[in-house]
Design a protein around this motif. Sequence first.
Motif, mmCIF file in Angstrom:
data_model
loop_
_atom_site.group_PDB
_atom_site.id
_atom_site.type_symbol
_atom_site.label_atom_id
_atom_site.label_comp_id
_atom_site.label_asym_id
_atom_site.label_seq_id
_atom_site.Cartn_x
_atom_site.Cartn_y
_atom_site.Cartn_z
ATOM 1 N N PRO A 9 0.719 -1.165 0.057
ATOM 2 C CA PRO A 9 -0.093 0.125 0.097
ATOM 3 C C PRO A 9 0.892 1.434 0.066
ATOM 4 C CG PRO A 9 -0.854 -1.617 1.922
ATOM 5 C CD PRO A 9 0.701 -1.995 1.263
ATOM 6 N N SER A 10 0.216 2.250 -0.065
ATOM 7 C CA SER A 10 0.894 3.699 -0.080
ATOM 8 C C SER A 10 -0.057 4.772 0.368
ATOM 9 C CB SER A 10 1.714 4.062 -1.555
ATOM 10 O OG SER A 10 0.179 4.139 -2.404
ATOM 11 N N ILE A 11 0.669 5.841 0.725
ATOM 12 C CA ILE A 11 -0.132 7.092 0.922
ATOM 13 C C ILE A 11 0.090 7.719 -0.704
ATOM 14 C CG2 ILE A 11 -0.267 9.644 1.729
ATOM 15 C CD1 ILE A 11 0.520 8.295 4.474
ATOM 16 N N ASP A 12 -1.123 8.105 -1.331
ATOM 17 C CA ASP A 12 -0.736 8.678 -2.683
ATOM 18 C C ASP A 12 -0.801 10.423 -2.280
ATOM 19 O OD1 ASP A 12 -0.625 6.534 -3.967
ATOM 20 O OD2 ASP A 12 -2.637 6.287 -4.927
ATOM 21 N N PHE A 62 3.783 5.619 10.739
ATOM 22 C CA PHE A 62 2.954 6.764 10.773
ATOM 23 C C PHE A 62 1.961 6.502 9.441
ATOM 24 C CE2 PHE A 62 6.334 8.497 8.584
ATOM 25 C CZ PHE A 62 5.538 9.624 7.792
ATOM 26 N N THR A 63 2.741 6.066 8.674
ATOM 27 C CA THR A 63 2.064 5.845 7.151
ATOM 28 C C THR A 63 0.962 4.987 7.180
ATOM 29 O OG1 THR A 63 3.788 4.923 6.304
ATOM 30 C CG2 THR A 63 3.767 6.978 5.555
ATOM 31 N N GLY A 64 1.371 4.068 7.532
ATOM 32 C CA GLY A 64 0.233 2.793 7.786
ATOM 33 C C GLY A 64 -0.916 3.231 8.647
ATOM 34 N N ARG A 65 -0.789 4.080 9.722
ATOM 35 C CA ARG A 65 -1.660 4.314 10.574
ATOM 36 C C ARG A 65 -2.589 5.308 9.840
ATOM 37 N NH1 ARG A 65 2.474 4.225 13.985
ATOM 38 N NH2 ARG A 65 2.818 6.468 14.236
ATOM 39 N N PHE A 66 -2.109 6.257 8.886
ATOM 40 C CA PHE A 66 -3.039 7.226 8.224
ATOM 41 C C PHE A 66 -3.866 6.293 7.428
ATOM 42 C CE2 PHE A 66 -3.644 9.358 4.206
ATOM 43 C CZ PHE A 66 -3.975 10.748 4.857
ATOM 44 N N ILE A 67 -3.328 5.390 6.654
ATOM 45 C CA ILE A 67 -4.260 4.675 5.476
ATOM 46 C C ILE A 67 -5.197 4.006 6.394
ATOM 47 C CG2 ILE A 67 -4.187 2.907 4.179
ATOM 48 C CD1 ILE A 67 -1.294 3.617 3.281
ATOM 49 N N ASN A 68 -4.985 3.266 7.572
ATOM 50 C CA ASN A 68 -6.192 2.555 8.099
ATOM 51 C C ASN A 68 -7.070 3.346 8.921
ATOM 52 O OD1 ASN A 68 -6.542 -0.325 9.193
ATOM 53 N ND2 ASN A 68 -6.407 0.470 11.091
ATOM 54 N N ASP A 69 -6.755 4.571 9.246
ATOM 55 C CA ASP A 69 -7.714 5.469 9.859
ATOM 56 C C ASP A 69 -8.603 6.059 8.776
ATOM 57 O OD1 ASP A 69 -6.409 5.132 12.368
ATOM 58 O OD2 ASP A 69 -5.420 7.076 12.328
ATOM 59 N N LYS A 70 -8.081 6.260 7.677
ATOM 60 C CA LYS A 70 -8.742 6.820 6.680
ATOM 61 C C LYS A 70 -9.876 5.973 6.072
ATOM 62 C CE LYS A 70 -7.475 11.204 5.663
ATOM 63 N NZ LYS A 70 -8.639 12.261 5.744
ATOM 64 N N ARG A 88 5.087 3.029 2.510
ATOM 65 C CA ARG A 88 5.670 4.115 1.466
ATOM 66 C C ARG A 88 4.647 5.113 1.217
ATOM 67 N NH1 ARG A 88 4.963 1.305 -4.574
ATOM 68 N NH2 ARG A 88 2.852 0.441 -4.357
ATOM 69 N N ILE A 89 5.240 6.182 0.505
ATOM 70 C CA ILE A 89 4.395 7.427 0.040
ATOM 71 C C ILE A 89 4.759 7.448 -1.507
ATOM 72 C CG2 ILE A 89 4.258 9.963 0.147
ATOM 73 C CD1 ILE A 89 5.133 9.892 2.998
ATOM 74 N N ASN A 102 7.251 7.015 -7.237
ATOM 75 C CA ASN A 102 6.807 5.720 -6.358
ATOM 76 C C ASN A 102 8.023 5.586 -5.391
ATOM 77 O OD1 ASN A 102 4.246 5.886 -7.394
ATOM 78 N ND2 ASN A 102 4.288 3.905 -8.456
ATOM 79 N N GLY A 103 7.385 5.400 -3.988
ATOM 80 C CA GLY A 103 8.359 4.829 -2.857
ATOM 81 C C GLY A 103 8.560 3.300 -3.092
ATOM 82 N N LEU A 104 9.826 2.929 -2.460
ATOM 83 C CA LEU A 104 10.209 1.598 -2.672
ATOM 84 C C LEU A 104 9.458 0.444 -2.183
ATOM 85 C CD1 LEU A 104 14.182 2.008 -2.441
ATOM 86 C CD2 LEU A 104 12.628 1.740 -4.489
ATOM 87 N N GLY A 105 8.703 1.041 -0.941
ATOM 88 C CA GLY A 105 7.990 0.076 -0.017
ATOM 89 C C GLY A 105 8.825 -0.733 0.950
ATOM 90 N N PRO A 106 7.869 -1.080 1.998
ATOM 91 C CA PRO A 106 9.014 -1.758 3.022
ATOM 92 C C PRO A 106 9.647 -3.173 2.908
ATOM 93 C CG PRO A 106 6.731 -2.169 3.384
ATOM 94 C CD PRO A 106 6.936 -1.043 2.136
ATOM 95 N N ALA A 107 10.605 -3.396 3.591
ATOM 96 C CA ALA A 107 10.764 -4.749 3.803
ATOM 97 C C ALA A 107 10.015 -5.565 4.471
ATOM 98 C CB ALA A 107 12.542 -5.037 4.031
ATOM 99 N N ILE A 108 9.636 -6.512 4.253
ATOM 100 C CA ILE A 108 8.532 -7.638 4.947
ATOM 101 C C ILE A 108 9.371 -8.884 5.265
ATOM 102 C CG2 ILE A 108 6.409 -8.640 4.979
ATOM 103 C CD1 ILE A 108 5.628 -6.754 2.670
#
Length: 305
Positions: A9-12, A62-70, A88-89, A102-108
Amino acid sequence: MIYTVTLNPSIDYIVEVHDIQLGGLNRMNRDLKLPGGKGINVSRILNQLGAENTAIGFLGGFTGRFINDKLREDRIRTDFVTIADDTRINIKLKHGEETEINGLGPAITTEEADRLVSKLSALHQGDIVILSGSIPPSLGNDFYEKLIAVCRQKGAEFVIDTTGPALMDALKYQPLLVKPNHHELAELFGVNIETREELVVYGRKLLAAGAQHVLISMAGEGALLITETDVFHATVPKGTVRNSVGAGDSMIGGFVGTWVLNGNLQEAFRTGVASGSATAFSDDLSERAYIEELRNQVGITQLQP
């Protein structure tokens, strides 16, 4: 229940400026922050249509929390795996034409990945899982196949919206729907496709490889729906394209949501095309009223099989 899976996912972050001065100070005319990612986009359209769904995948920081809250603000059910790394953003820079960064994204981690696989153990027969987007490198190229294996074990259907080897590898598991655009279909088979008849030929190759339904978007030329017995062509409504993000995801959301709600394949096709068009003509993803307005402008013709 419909589940959407967004692995990256991402914040666009949409930024509009009149002009860009490289090396100088630039000021925004306006900006917009939206929850992004292909599966999340599908969930937002399903929500507009009143189709019950749950958005899952990976979110962190914090980016993930923003997405979930929205998403929760919009009353979309979520069940994401919380990861250590930040979501990512993605920057969508609008200055006449659109430039994407586009951001690279997290390591999982392996443990985080296993937790997502475990979440699908709650699937039931008749559920639909929509797998959308690319696979982050840290998950390995076969991660979709791991999720598909759980779907098959639980008797759930799956839709896959990705490209390249990940799509071709999924066909043998008989996805309910695949949705390449005309360029992606040509790339899959390493050919040039110049006519609608050729699109049907190569769309049928996806059916022969295992897909149950093939939806091909053709931008201003409309869309094709190919099944074992029929081929349908849909025209697209007239409008000014304002947004290049999420139109294909909106088409899938409109199609699957309507099919689940009323079981009518042609109406699902019509709503899918209207949803994709409404998003293309909007600043954000389409809203229900606009989708309904455009549905009446979508003409569907049955072609010779």
